[in-house]
Design an enzyme around this catalytic site. Structure first.
Site, PDB file in Angstrom:
ATOM      1  N   GLY A   1       0.871  -1.174   0.000  1.00  0.00           N
ATOM      2  CA  GLY A   1       0.000   0.000   0.000  1.00  0.00           C
ATOM      3  C   GLY A   1       0.899   1.212   0.000  1.00  0.00           C
ATOM      4  O   GLY A   1       1.814   1.314  -0.802  1.00  0.00           O
ATOM      5  N   GLU A   2       0.681   2.080   0.955  1.00  0.00           N
ATOM      6  CA  GLU A   2       1.513   3.281   1.050  1.00  0.00           C
ATOM      7  C   GLU A   2       2.049   3.340   2.487  1.00  0.00           C
ATOM      8  O   GLU A   2       1.286   3.529   3.432  1.00  0.00           O
ATOM      9  CB  GLU A   2       0.657   4.504   0.695  1.00  0.00           C
ATOM     10  CG  GLU A   2       1.361   5.813   0.766  1.00  0.00           C
ATOM     11  CD  GLU A   2       2.659   5.855  -0.038  1.00  0.00           C
ATOM     12  OE1 GLU A   2       2.653   5.450  -1.212  1.00  0.00           O
ATOM     13  OE2 GLU A   2       3.693   6.256   0.525  1.00  0.00           O
ATOM     14  N   SER A   3       3.357   3.165   2.633  1.00  0.00           N
ATOM     15  CA  SER A   3       3.925   3.020   3.975  1.00  0.00           C
ATOM     16  C   SER A   3       3.750   4.271   4.831  1.00  0.00           C
ATOM     17  O   SER A   3       3.568   4.175   6.054  1.00  0.00           O
ATOM     18  CB  SER A   3       5.405   2.648   3.885  1.00  0.00           C
ATOM     19  OG  SER A   3       6.113   3.596   3.124  1.00  0.00           O
TER      20      SER A   3
ATOM     21  N   CYS B   1       6.148  -5.259   0.252  1.00  0.00           N
ATOM     22  CA  CYS B   1       6.256  -3.928  -0.341  1.00  0.00           C
ATOM     23  C   CYS B   1       6.185  -2.834   0.731  1.00  0.00           C
ATOM     24  O   CYS B   1       7.128  -2.674   1.484  1.00  0.00           O
ATOM     25  CB  CYS B   1       5.210  -3.781  -1.442  1.00  0.00           C
ATOM     26  SG  CYS B   1       5.689  -2.604  -2.687  1.00  0.00           S
TER      27      CYS B   1
ATOM     28  N   ARG C   1      12.986   3.292  -0.682  1.00  0.00           N
ATOM     29  CA  ARG C   1      11.614   3.391  -1.213  1.00  0.00           C
ATOM     30  C   ARG C   1      11.589   3.759  -2.687  1.00  0.00           C
ATOM     31  O   ARG C   1      12.462   4.475  -3.159  1.00  0.00           O
ATOM     32  CB  ARG C   1      10.812   4.457  -0.452  1.00  0.00           C
ATOM     33  CG  ARG C   1      10.535   4.111   0.987  1.00  0.00           C
ATOM     34  CD  ARG C   1       9.689   5.192   1.638  1.00  0.00           C
ATOM     35  NE  ARG C   1       8.379   5.299   1.004  1.00  0.00           N
ATOM     36  CZ  ARG C   1       7.600   6.369   1.080  1.00  0.00           C
ATOM     37  NH1 ARG C   1       8.001   7.430   1.752  1.00  0.00           N
ATOM     38  NH2 ARG C   1       6.444   6.376   0.469  1.00  0.00           N
TER      39      ARG C   1
ATOM     40  N   ILE D   1       5.365  -3.152  -7.699  1.00  0.00           N
ATOM     41  CA  ILE D   1       4.570  -1.935  -7.904  1.00  0.00           C
ATOM     42  C   ILE D   1       5.172  -0.807  -7.079  1.00  0.00           C
ATOM     43  O   ILE D   1       5.096  -0.831  -5.850  1.00  0.00           O
ATOM     44  CB  ILE D   1       3.090  -2.157  -7.501  1.00  0.00           C
ATOM     45  CG1 ILE D   1       2.496  -3.321  -8.298  1.00  0.00           C
ATOM     46  CG2 ILE D   1       2.276  -0.882  -7.724  1.00  0.00           C
ATOM     47  CD1 ILE D   1       1.122  -3.772  -7.801  1.00  0.00           C
ATOM     48  N   ARG D   2       5.779   0.144  -7.756  1.00  0.00           N
ATOM     49  CA  ARG D   2       6.474   1.237  -7.051  1.00  0.00           C
ATOM     50  C   ARG D   2       7.227   0.693  -5.838  1.00  0.00           C
ATOM     51  O   ARG D   2       7.102   1.179  -4.702  1.00  0.00           O
ATOM     52  CB  ARG D   2       5.489   2.340  -6.629  1.00  0.00           C
ATOM     53  CG  ARG D   2       4.934   3.118  -7.803  1.00  0.00           C
ATOM     54  CD  ARG D   2       3.969   4.208  -7.387  1.00  0.00           C
ATOM     55  NE  ARG D   2       4.565   5.160  -6.448  1.00  0.00           N
ATOM     56  CZ  ARG D   2       5.416   6.126  -6.783  1.00  0.00           C
ATOM     57  NH1 ARG D   2       5.778   6.285  -8.029  1.00  0.00           N
ATOM     58  NH2 ARG D   2       5.900   6.944  -5.884  1.00  0.00           N
TER      59      ARG D   2
ATOM     60  N   HIS E   1       4.866  -8.456  -4.712  1.00  0.00           N
ATOM     61  CA  HIS E   1       3.507  -8.735  -4.204  1.00  0.00           C
ATOM     62  C   HIS E   1       3.108 -10.185  -4.480  1.00  0.00           C
ATOM     63  O   HIS E   1       2.470 -10.455  -5.502  1.00  0.00           O
ATOM     64  CB  HIS E   1       2.507  -7.815  -4.906  1.00  0.00           C
ATOM     65  CG  HIS E   1       2.544  -6.403  -4.438  1.00  0.00           C
ATOM     66  ND1 HIS E   1       1.717  -5.917  -3.453  1.00  0.00           N
ATOM     67  CD2 HIS E   1       3.328  -5.377  -4.802  1.00  0.00           C
ATOM     68  CE1 HIS E   1       1.975  -4.632  -3.243  1.00  0.00           C
ATOM     69  NE2 HIS E   1       2.956  -4.285  -4.054  1.00  0.00           N
TER      70      HIS E   1
ATOM     71  N   GLU F   1       0.814 -11.819  -3.306  1.00  0.00           N
ATOM     72  CA  GLU F   1      -0.645 -11.976  -3.263  1.00  0.00           C
ATOM     73  C   GLU F   1      -1.290 -11.686  -4.612  1.00  0.00           C
ATOM     74  O   GLU F   1      -2.457 -11.965  -4.818  1.00  0.00           O
ATOM     75  CB  GLU F   1      -1.242 -11.080  -2.159  1.00  0.00           C
ATOM     76  CG  GLU F   1      -1.342  -9.592  -2.457  1.00  0.00           C
ATOM     77  CD  GLU F   1      -0.012  -8.819  -2.368  1.00  0.00           C
ATOM     78  OE1 GLU F   1       1.057  -9.448  -2.250  1.00  0.00           O
ATOM     79  OE2 GLU F   1      -0.079  -7.575  -2.441  1.00  0.00           O
TER      80      GLU F   1
END
Ligand code: GLN
Length: 184
Positions: A47-49, A79, A106, A133-134, A168, A170
């Site tokens: 997600g976004e840390s 991630c 990051r 992903i990023r 990822h 998942e």
């Protein structure tokens, strides 16, 4: 086997589906009282840390989760989850949970910064698909052991009962990483 999946933000539902495929029971951790249940494994999703870190602090989940991991709770961070676990962030003074002996950089993976898919060897498993992903990469390890190298960077590592992945697992049609984690 009961797995708590941090469900504040990001790709938690996909982890729950994979765990169900592996026959594990899951529940979502959204607030402080959720971690008072008994469980055997913890997943910190992508997600976004920065957002997840902020929410963990606001909800007073950060310290209890940190203590739980220090006491030996097996944890898998993917991630953004890897960033949460890292003891250090490259070029950044932020530390979130900070229990794992890795330095994470990051938004750093390769020329294809937004997203890319590959397959690579994972120590103890063999070749598996990997979606980035990023993604962060693991810039260096202290106490952790690297488990996968992609584009000359460390994409996965393990430190005792802590497992961190830049990709990822998942999102791919493969449950091997989740099985590995459940057997850890
Ligand atoms: N770029 C995100 C971060 O820094 C991680 C991306 C992800 O989890 N897919 O937190």
């Amino acid at each position: 086997m009961r797995v708590g999946v941090l469900a504040l933000q990001g790709a938690f539902i996909e982890h729950e589906k994979k765990l169900a495929e592996c026959g594990a029971e899951t529940f979502e951790i959204r607030q402080r009282r959720d971690i008072e249940r008994s469980f055997d494994r913890l997943i910190l999703p992508g997600g976004e840390s920065t957002v997840m870190g902020k929410l963990l602090r606001e909800l007073e989940l950060m310290s209890p989760i940190r203590e739980m991991i220090k006491a030996g709770m097996p944890v898998m961070g993917t991630c953004a989850g890897l960033i949460l676990l890292a003891e250090r962030l490259y070029g950044d003074d932020t530390v979130h949970i900070g229990t794992m002996g890795i330095t994470a950089k990051r938004n750093a993976y390769g020329r294809q910064l937004v997203s890319f898919h590959t397959a690579a060897d994972f120590k103890g498993i063999g070749e598996i698909p990997m979606t980035f992903i990023r993604a962060p990469y693991i810039e260096s390890v202290s106490t952790a052991e690297p488990l996968a190298i992609v584009e000359n960077k460390i994409a996965a590592a393990r430190d005792g009962r802590q497992l961190a992945l830049a990709f990822h697992p998942e999102l791919d049609d493969c449950v091997k990483i989740h099985e590995y984690f459940l057997n850890m």
